[in-house]
Motif scaffolding. Structure first.
Motif, PDB file in Angstrom:
ATOM      1  N   GLU A  59       0.819  -1.206   0.000  1.00  0.00           N
ATOM      2  CA  GLU A  59       0.000   0.000   0.000  1.00  0.00           C
ATOM      3  C   GLU A  59       0.857   1.262   0.000  1.00  0.00           C
ATOM      4  OE1 GLU A  59      -4.166   1.511   1.948  1.00  0.00           O
ATOM      5  OE2 GLU A  59      -2.851   0.247   3.185  1.00  0.00           O
ATOM      6  N   GLY A  60       1.943   1.250   0.765  1.00  0.00           N
ATOM      7  CA  GLY A  60       2.811   2.414   0.824  1.00  0.00           C
ATOM      8  C   GLY A  60       3.469   2.717  -0.512  1.00  0.00           C
ATOM      9  N   VAL A  61       4.012   1.701  -1.155  1.00  0.00           N
ATOM     10  CA  VAL A  61       4.680   1.909  -2.440  1.00  0.00           C
ATOM     11  C   VAL A  61       3.665   2.308  -3.507  1.00  0.00           C
ATOM     12  CG1 VAL A  61       6.011   0.804  -4.282  1.00  0.00           C
ATOM     13  CG2 VAL A  61       6.621   0.402  -1.894  1.00  0.00           C
ATOM     14  N   GLU A  62       2.524   1.627  -3.543  1.00  0.00           N
ATOM     15  CA  GLU A  62       1.495   1.974  -4.519  1.00  0.00           C
ATOM     16  C   GLU A  62       1.033   3.422  -4.317  1.00  0.00           C
ATOM     17  OE1 GLU A  62       0.635   0.381  -7.060  1.00  0.00           O
ATOM     18  OE2 GLU A  62       0.480  -1.788  -6.753  1.00  0.00           O
ATOM     19  N   TRP A  63       0.854   3.826  -3.073  1.00  0.00           N
ATOM     20  CA  TRP A  63       0.417   5.186  -2.780  1.00  0.00           C
ATOM     21  C   TRP A  63       1.453   6.200  -3.239  1.00  0.00           C
ATOM     22  CZ3 TRP A  63       1.938   9.613  -0.437  1.00  0.00           C
ATOM     23  CH2 TRP A  63       0.947  10.579  -0.175  1.00  0.00           C
ATOM     24  N   MET A  64       2.726   5.941  -2.969  1.00  0.00           N
ATOM     25  CA  MET A  64       3.767   6.899  -3.370  1.00  0.00           C
ATOM     26  C   MET A  64       3.855   7.034  -4.885  1.00  0.00           C
ATOM     27  SD  MET A  64       6.851   6.463  -0.551  1.00  0.00           S
ATOM     28  CE  MET A  64       6.772   4.685  -0.316  1.00  0.00           C
ATOM     29  N   ILE A  65       3.696   5.934  -5.604  1.00  0.00           N
ATOM     30  CA  ILE A  65       3.716   5.998  -7.066  1.00  0.00           C
ATOM     31  C   ILE A  65       2.531   6.837  -7.558  1.00  0.00           C
ATOM     32  CG2 ILE A  65       3.403   4.653  -9.173  1.00  0.00           C
ATOM     33  CD1 ILE A  65       5.012   2.403  -7.788  1.00  0.00           C
ATOM     34  N   ALA A  66       1.351   6.625  -6.972  1.00  0.00           N
ATOM     35  CA  ALA A  66       0.175   7.404  -7.359  1.00  0.00           C
ATOM     36  C   ALA A  66       0.366   8.880  -7.020  1.00  0.00           C
ATOM     37  CB  ALA A  66      -1.070   6.852  -6.670  1.00  0.00           C
ATOM     38  N   ALA A  67       0.985   9.166  -5.870  1.00  0.00           N
ATOM     39  CA  ALA A  67       1.232  10.549  -5.479  1.00  0.00           C
ATOM     40  C   ALA A  67       2.210  11.227  -6.435  1.00  0.00           C
ATOM     41  CB  ALA A  67       1.770  10.601  -4.045  1.00  0.00           C
ATOM     42  N   GLU A  68       3.224  10.488  -6.878  1.00  0.00           N
ATOM     43  CA  GLU A  68       4.170  11.044  -7.851  1.00  0.00           C
ATOM     44  C   GLU A  68       3.439  11.415  -9.145  1.00  0.00           C
ATOM     45  OE1 GLU A  68       7.995  10.739  -8.024  1.00  0.00           O
ATOM     46  OE2 GLU A  68       7.856  10.863  -5.833  1.00  0.00           O
ATOM     47  N   LEU A  69       2.535  10.551  -9.587  1.00  0.00           N
ATOM     48  CA  LEU A  69       1.773  10.815 -10.800  1.00  0.00           C
ATOM     49  C   LEU A  69       0.877  12.035 -10.619  1.00  0.00           C
ATOM     50  CD1 LEU A  69       0.829  10.049 -13.637  1.00  0.00           C
ATOM     51  CD2 LEU A  69      -0.782   8.450 -12.592  1.00  0.00           C
ATOM     52  N   ALA A  70       0.220  12.142  -9.455  1.00  0.00           N
ATOM     53  CA  ALA A  70      -0.629  13.296  -9.179  1.00  0.00           C
ATOM     54  C   ALA A  70       0.199  14.586  -9.170  1.00  0.00           C
ATOM     55  CB  ALA A  70      -1.338  13.114  -7.837  1.00  0.00           C
ATOM     56  N   GLU A  71       1.386  14.538  -8.580  1.00  0.00           N
ATOM     57  CA  GLU A  71       2.241  15.727  -8.548  1.00  0.00           C
ATOM     58  C   GLU A  71       2.612  16.181  -9.965  1.00  0.00           C
ATOM     59  OE1 GLU A  71       6.605  17.181  -6.820  1.00  0.00           O
ATOM     60  OE2 GLU A  71       5.839  15.180  -6.346  1.00  0.00           O
ATOM     61  N   ARG A  72       2.951  15.215 -10.813  1.00  0.00           N
ATOM     62  CA  ARG A  72       3.303  15.564 -12.196  1.00  0.00           C
ATOM     63  C   ARG A  72       2.129  16.219 -12.911  1.00  0.00           C
ATOM     64  NH1 ARG A  72       8.058  13.061 -13.965  1.00  0.00           N
ATOM     65  NH2 ARG A  72       8.923  11.619 -12.406  1.00  0.00           N
ATOM     66  N   ARG A  73       0.935  15.705 -12.680  1.00  0.00           N
ATOM     67  CA  ARG A  73      -0.249  16.283 -13.315  1.00  0.00           C
ATOM     68  C   ARG A  73      -0.499  17.703 -12.833  1.00  0.00           C
ATOM     69  NH1 ARG A  73      -4.019  10.894 -12.510  1.00  0.00           N
ATOM     70  NH2 ARG A  73      -3.459   9.831 -14.452  1.00  0.00           N
ATOM     71  N   PHE A  74      -0.351  17.943 -11.547  1.00  0.00           N
ATOM     72  CA  PHE A  74      -0.552  19.300 -11.002  1.00  0.00           C
ATOM     73  C   PHE A  74       0.497  20.257 -11.543  1.00  0.00           C
ATOM     74  CE2 PHE A  74      -3.080  17.289  -7.503  1.00  0.00           C
ATOM     75  CZ  PHE A  74      -4.226  18.058  -7.675  1.00  0.00           C
ATOM     76  N   ARG A  75       1.741  19.803 -11.637  1.00  0.00           N
ATOM     77  CA  ARG A  75       2.793  20.672 -12.162  1.00  0.00           C
ATOM     78  C   ARG A  75       2.513  21.036 -13.622  1.00  0.00           C
ATOM     79  NH1 ARG A  75       7.123  21.325  -8.865  1.00  0.00           N
ATOM     80  NH2 ARG A  75       7.392  19.826  -7.151  1.00  0.00           N
ATOM     81  N   GLU A  76       2.065  20.038 -14.385  1.00  0.00           N
ATOM     82  CA  GLU A  76       1.768  20.292 -15.804  1.00  0.00           C
ATOM     83  C   GLU A  76       0.586  21.233 -15.960  1.00  0.00           C
ATOM     84  OE1 GLU A  76       1.201  16.399 -17.366  1.00  0.00           O
ATOM     85  OE2 GLU A  76       3.361  15.912 -17.355  1.00  0.00           O
ATOM     86  N   SER A  77      -0.380  21.162 -15.026  1.00  0.00           N
ATOM     87  CA  SER A  77      -1.576  22.022 -15.119  1.00  0.00           C
ATOM     88  C   SER A  77      -1.235  23.481 -14.846  1.00  0.00           C
ATOM     89  CB  SER A  77      -2.648  21.545 -14.148  1.00  0.00           C
ATOM     90  OG  SER A  77      -2.277  21.821 -12.793  1.00  0.00           O
ATOM     91  N   ARG A  78      -0.093  23.739 -14.208  1.00  0.00           N
ATOM     92  CA  ARG A  78       0.303  25.118 -13.875  1.00  0.00           C
ATOM     93  C   ARG A  78       1.113  25.781 -14.972  1.00  0.00           C
ATOM     94  NH1 ARG A  78       3.021  25.465  -8.139  1.00  0.00           N
ATOM     95  NH2 ARG A  78       2.773  27.675  -8.649  1.00  0.00           N
ATOM     96  N   ARG A  79       1.475  25.005 -15.991  1.00  0.00           N
ATOM     97  CA  ARG A  79       2.307  25.574 -17.050  1.00  0.00           C
ATOM     98  C   ARG A  79       1.493  26.508 -17.944  1.00  0.00           C
ATOM     99  NH1 ARG A  79       5.571  20.066 -18.822  1.00  0.00           N
ATOM    100  NH2 ARG A  79       6.812  19.876 -16.908  1.00  0.00           N
TER     101      ARG A  79
END
Length: 209
Positions: free
Chosen positions: A189-209
């Motif tokens: 659960e921890g590893v799966e969550w961190m991978i999902a969080a990394e993906l969410a962070e990338r999406r938020f960063r891209e949305s700010r461009r």
């Protein structure tokens, strides 16, 4: 949550299957779960069963070589479980999840042998980590129909001074393990969550461009 008996292991494996299926990490008949028994045998899911609908008949026993002890057919990936049990005597549970995020990440980074998870509070759920101010290089190995190839590919990481508690098979899924089922579940659960969080962070960063 150690499994001294087959009955204990069956109950824990069935519960793990329902939990992983509810999260969407056990699609179709994907995944395989196992536990070390107190008598030297191993309980593992029978090949072809939907893991969210497991019953006692969906869990079988094998010996340390992965050979069936009750006439049922184990997963083709049983050898991966047995390699972990042989390498780490303290390991008593192994889980294999198939989240879209972990599989997608491993395919997107087709040219890397690990993915770095750093700065996550969730790192503290992994054995050996006591602070978020740390890094975990999650090993990624190429998929193969020959389990010996996967075992050979992950062996250098297993021989490290601080071996990982999980690894990814590219395009396939995540293996995680622990000293009991609860720890194996936390690792997954921890590893799966961190991978999902990394993906969410990338999406938020891209949305700010």
């Amino acid at each position: 949550m150690t499994a001294a008996t087959l009955a204990d292991a069956k109950a824990q494996i069935i519960a793990a299957g329902r939990w992983l299926d509810a999260k969407g990490w056990a699609p179709a008949t994907a995944g395989n779960y196992s536990m070390r028994l107190g008598d030297g045998r191993f309980a593992i899911t029978v090949s072809g069963w939907h893991k969210g609908r497991l019953t006692d008949f969906g869990v079988m026993t094998v010996d340390a070589e992965g050979r069936s002890l009750d006439g049922k057919k184990p997963s083709a990936e049983t050898a991966l479980h047995m390699a972990l049990y042989a390498r780490f005597p303290e390991v008593r549970a192994v889980l294999h999840s198939h989240s879209p995020e972990a599989v997608g990440m491993s395919r997107a980074y087709a040219d890397v042998s690990s993915y770095r998870l750093a700065g996550h509070e969730m790192l503290k759920v992994l054995p050996g980590f006591s602070t978020h101010d740390a890094v975990f290089d999650l090993p990624i190995v190429d998929n193969s129909q020959d389990m010996a190839d996967i075992i050979a590919a992950i062996e250098p990481a297993m021989l490290a001074e601080s071996p990982p508690p999980a690894y990814l098979i590219r395009g396939h899924g995540l293996y995680g393990w622990g000293t009991d089922m609860a720890e194996a579940e936390r690792v997954i659960e921890g590893v799966e969550w961190m991978i999902a969080a990394e993906l969410a962070e990338r999406r938020f960063r891209e949305s700010r461009r």
